[in-house]
Scaffold this motif. Structure first.
Motif, PDB file in Angstrom:
ATOM      1  N   MET A 163       4.163  -6.171  -3.305  1.00 49.43           N
ATOM      2  CA  MET A 163       4.415  -4.829  -3.786  1.00 49.43           C
ATOM      3  C   MET A 163       5.728  -4.333  -3.175  1.00 49.43           C
ATOM      4  O   MET A 163       6.021  -4.621  -2.028  1.00 49.43           O
ATOM      5  N   ARG A 164       6.484  -3.589  -3.935  1.00 50.74           N
ATOM      6  CA  ARG A 164       7.784  -3.125  -3.444  1.00 50.74           C
ATOM      7  C   ARG A 164       7.661  -1.877  -2.586  1.00 50.74           C
ATOM      8  O   ARG A 164       6.697  -1.128  -2.685  1.00 50.74           O
ATOM      9  N   GLN A 165       8.674  -1.651  -1.759  1.00 52.47           N
ATOM     10  CA  GLN A 165       8.702  -0.474  -0.892  1.00 52.47           C
ATOM     11  C   GLN A 165       8.723   0.801  -1.714  1.00 52.47           C
ATOM     12  O   GLN A 165       9.223   0.845  -2.839  1.00 52.47           O
ATOM     13  N   LEU A 166       8.220   1.854  -1.108  1.00 50.92           N
ATOM     14  CA  LEU A 166       8.278   3.182  -1.715  1.00 50.92           C
ATOM     15  C   LEU A 166       9.715   3.688  -1.668  1.00 50.92           C
ATOM     16  O   LEU A 166      10.506   3.241  -0.832  1.00 50.92           O
ATOM     17  N   PRO A 167      10.042   4.647  -2.532  1.00 51.96           N
ATOM     18  CA  PRO A 167      11.395   5.206  -2.480  1.00 51.96           C
ATOM     19  C   PRO A 167      11.611   5.997  -1.188  1.00 51.96           C
ATOM     20  O   PRO A 167      10.668   6.502  -0.598  1.00 51.96           O
ATOM     21  N   CYS A 168      12.845   6.087  -0.779  1.00 54.85           N
ATOM     22  CA  CYS A 168      13.205   6.851   0.407  1.00 54.85           C
ATOM     23  C   CYS A 168      13.752   8.201  -0.049  1.00 54.85           C
ATOM     24  O   CYS A 168      14.736   8.271  -0.785  1.00 54.85           O
ATOM     25  N   THR A 169      13.078   9.268   0.356  1.00 55.05           N
ATOM     26  CA  THR A 169      13.490  10.621  -0.004  1.00 55.05           C
ATOM     27  C   THR A 169      13.438  11.501   1.234  1.00 55.05           C
ATOM     28  O   THR A 169      12.869  11.108   2.256  1.00 55.05           O
ATOM     29  N   LEU A 170      13.977  12.686   1.113  1.00 51.95           N
ATOM     30  CA  LEU A 170      13.858  13.675   2.181  1.00 51.95           C
ATOM     31  C   LEU A 170      12.543  14.439   2.065  1.00 51.95           C
ATOM     32  O   LEU A 170      12.068  15.031   3.027  1.00 51.95           O
ATOM     33  N   GLU A 171      11.966  14.437   0.864  1.00 51.68           N
ATOM     34  CA  GLU A 171      10.713  15.141   0.603  1.00 51.68           C
ATOM     35  C   GLU A 171       9.530  14.241   0.958  1.00 51.68           C
ATOM     36  O   GLU A 171       9.662  13.042   1.077  1.00 51.68           O
ATOM     37  N   ALA A 172       8.361  14.869   1.068  1.00 52.80           N
ATOM     38  CA  ALA A 172       7.129  14.101   1.247  1.00 52.80           C
ATOM     39  C   ALA A 172       6.799  13.429  -0.079  1.00 52.80           C
ATOM     40  O   ALA A 172       6.823  14.069  -1.130  1.00 52.80           O
ATOM     41  N   LEU A 173       6.513  12.157  -0.038  1.00 55.70           N
ATOM     42  CA  LEU A 173       6.142  11.439  -1.255  1.00 55.70           C
ATOM     43  C   LEU A 173       4.694  11.739  -1.617  1.00 55.70           C
ATOM     44  O   LEU A 173       3.809  11.729  -0.755  1.00 55.70           O
ATOM     45  N   VAL A 174       4.459  12.005  -2.895  1.00 59.60           N
ATOM     46  CA  VAL A 174       3.109  12.106  -3.449  1.00 59.60           C
ATOM     47  C   VAL A 174       2.993  10.932  -4.403  1.00 59.60           C
ATOM     48  O   VAL A 174       3.611  10.922  -5.466  1.00 59.60           O
ATOM     49  N   VAL A 175       2.212   9.924  -3.997  1.00 53.70           N
ATOM     50  CA  VAL A 175       2.132   8.671  -4.736  1.00 53.70           C
ATOM     51  C   VAL A 175       0.853   8.633  -5.556  1.00 53.70           C
ATOM     52  O   VAL A 175      -0.254   8.740  -5.003  1.00 53.70           O
ATOM     53  N   ARG A 212       2.877   2.576 -11.869  1.00 55.04           N
ATOM     54  CA  ARG A 212       1.663   1.745 -11.868  1.00 55.04           C
ATOM     55  C   ARG A 212       1.692   0.622 -10.828  1.00 55.04           C
ATOM     56  O   ARG A 212       0.649   0.074 -10.481  1.00 55.04           O
ATOM     57  N   ARG A 213       2.841   0.297 -10.318  1.00 50.75           N
ATOM     58  CA  ARG A 213       2.897  -0.738  -9.278  1.00 50.75           C
ATOM     59  C   ARG A 213       2.174  -0.307  -8.006  1.00 50.75           C
ATOM     60  O   ARG A 213       1.828  -1.137  -7.173  1.00 50.75           O
ATOM     61  N   TYR A 214       1.916   0.992  -7.864  1.00 53.24           N
ATOM     62  CA  TYR A 214       1.232   1.493  -6.680  1.00 53.24           C
ATOM     63  C   TYR A 214      -0.243   1.798  -6.938  1.00 53.24           C
ATOM     64  O   TYR A 214      -0.918   2.385  -6.092  1.00 53.24           O
ATOM     65  N   GLU A 215      -0.747   1.389  -8.085  1.00 52.56           N
ATOM     66  CA  GLU A 215      -2.152   1.612  -8.421  1.00 52.56           C
ATOM     67  C   GLU A 215      -3.044   0.918  -7.385  1.00 52.56           C
ATOM     68  O   GLU A 215      -2.822  -0.225  -7.006  1.00 52.56           O
ATOM     69  N   LEU A 240      -3.336   1.630  -4.247  1.00 52.35           N
ATOM     70  CA  LEU A 240      -2.793   1.682  -2.898  1.00 52.35           C
ATOM     71  C   LEU A 240      -3.734   2.490  -1.995  1.00 52.35           C
ATOM     72  O   LEU A 240      -4.270   3.517  -2.395  1.00 52.35           O
ATOM     73  N   THR A 241      -3.932   2.023  -0.781  1.00 48.32           N
ATOM     74  CA  THR A 241      -4.808   2.688   0.186  1.00 48.32           C
ATOM     75  C   THR A 241      -3.977   3.209   1.363  1.00 48.32           C
ATOM     76  O   THR A 241      -2.833   2.790   1.543  1.00 48.32           O
ATOM     77  N   PRO A 242      -4.560   4.077   2.183  1.00 47.37           N
ATOM     78  CA  PRO A 242      -3.824   4.562   3.357  1.00 47.37           C
ATOM     79  C   PRO A 242      -3.389   3.422   4.273  1.00 47.37           C
ATOM     80  O   PRO A 242      -2.315   3.471   4.861  1.00 47.37           O
ATOM     81  N   GLU A 243      -4.213   2.393   4.385  1.00 48.73           N
ATOM     82  CA  GLU A 243      -3.871   1.262   5.248  1.00 48.73           C
ATOM     83  C   GLU A 243      -2.706   0.456   4.673  1.00 48.73           C
ATOM     84  O   GLU A 243      -1.790   0.064   5.398  1.00 48.73           O
ATOM     85  N   SER A 244      -2.744   0.214   3.377  1.00 51.16           N
ATOM     86  CA  SER A 244      -1.696  -0.618   2.766  1.00 51.16           C
ATOM     87  C   SER A 244      -0.389   0.132   2.562  1.00 51.16           C
ATOM     88  O   SER A 244       0.675  -0.487   2.531  1.00 51.16           O
ATOM     89  N   VAL A 245      -0.446   1.447   2.453  1.00 49.15           N
ATOM     90  CA  VAL A 245       0.775   2.212   2.198  1.00 49.15           C
ATOM     91  C   VAL A 245       1.721   2.188   3.391  1.00 49.15           C
ATOM     92  O   VAL A 245       2.935   2.237   3.232  1.00 49.15           O
ATOM     93  N   LEU A 246       1.190   2.064   4.583  1.00 48.75           N
ATOM     94  CA  LEU A 246       2.032   2.089   5.780  1.00 48.75           C
ATOM     95  C   LEU A 246       3.065   0.960   5.785  1.00 48.75           C
ATOM     96  O   LEU A 246       4.164   1.133   6.298  1.00 48.75           O
TER      97      LEU A 246
END
Length: 136
Positions: free
Chosen positions: A1-13, A48-51, A53-59
């Motif tokens: 799975m690819r990394q999440l985007p880098c933003t200044l805001e809090a991500l809501v995934v 959908r690539r983040y479908e 996703l859990t708190p453990e895997s998101v880190l």
């Protein structure tokens, strides 16, 4: 799975794609100011690539450059309720600790925690009997 985007805001995934209506309601709630005019400073991730996703895997998917102290998941629990209780993940003091926050109150934890006005613990300690923060 690819990394999440880098933003200044809090991500809501978005991690649950079972209903577009709940995602639309969530977006509307996050874009509506509180009674006092506050908004959560967030960037929505609808991919959908983040479908699933859990708190453990998101880190493992957070880029090193991501500096916001929170990350938010719109998971199956969040989209199954009209309150939209999002799962907020602390990335600062207790990395990976979670608390549920109704979408209409996300601004409170995002604004106060990112400005270091309040600790994550204060929000986690103010949840209702069902484990969801609904405001002070």
């Amino acid at each position: 799975m690819r990394q999440l985007p880098c933003t200044l805001e809090a991500l809501v995934v978005r991690t649950d794609f079972s209903t577009d209506g709940a995602w639309d309601a969530l977006r509307a709630a996050l874009c509506s100011p509180s009674r006092d005019g506050f908004l959560a400073n967030v960037a929505l991730v609808d991919d959908r690539r983040y479908e699933g996703l859990t708190p453990e895997s998101v880190l493992d998917l957070i880029p090193a450059e991501y500096q916001h102290p929170l990350l938010v998941l719109a998971d199956p629990v969040a989209v199954a309720s009209t309150d939209l209780p999002l799962l907020v993940v602390d990335l600062r003091r207790e990395r990976g600790r979670c608390v549920r926050v109704v979408a209409a109150e996300l601004w409170s934890i995002e604004n106060n925690h990112s400005e270091v006005n309040m600790d994550f613990e204060e929000f986690a300690g103010a949840v209702d009997d069902d484990g969801v923060f609904r405001g002070f």
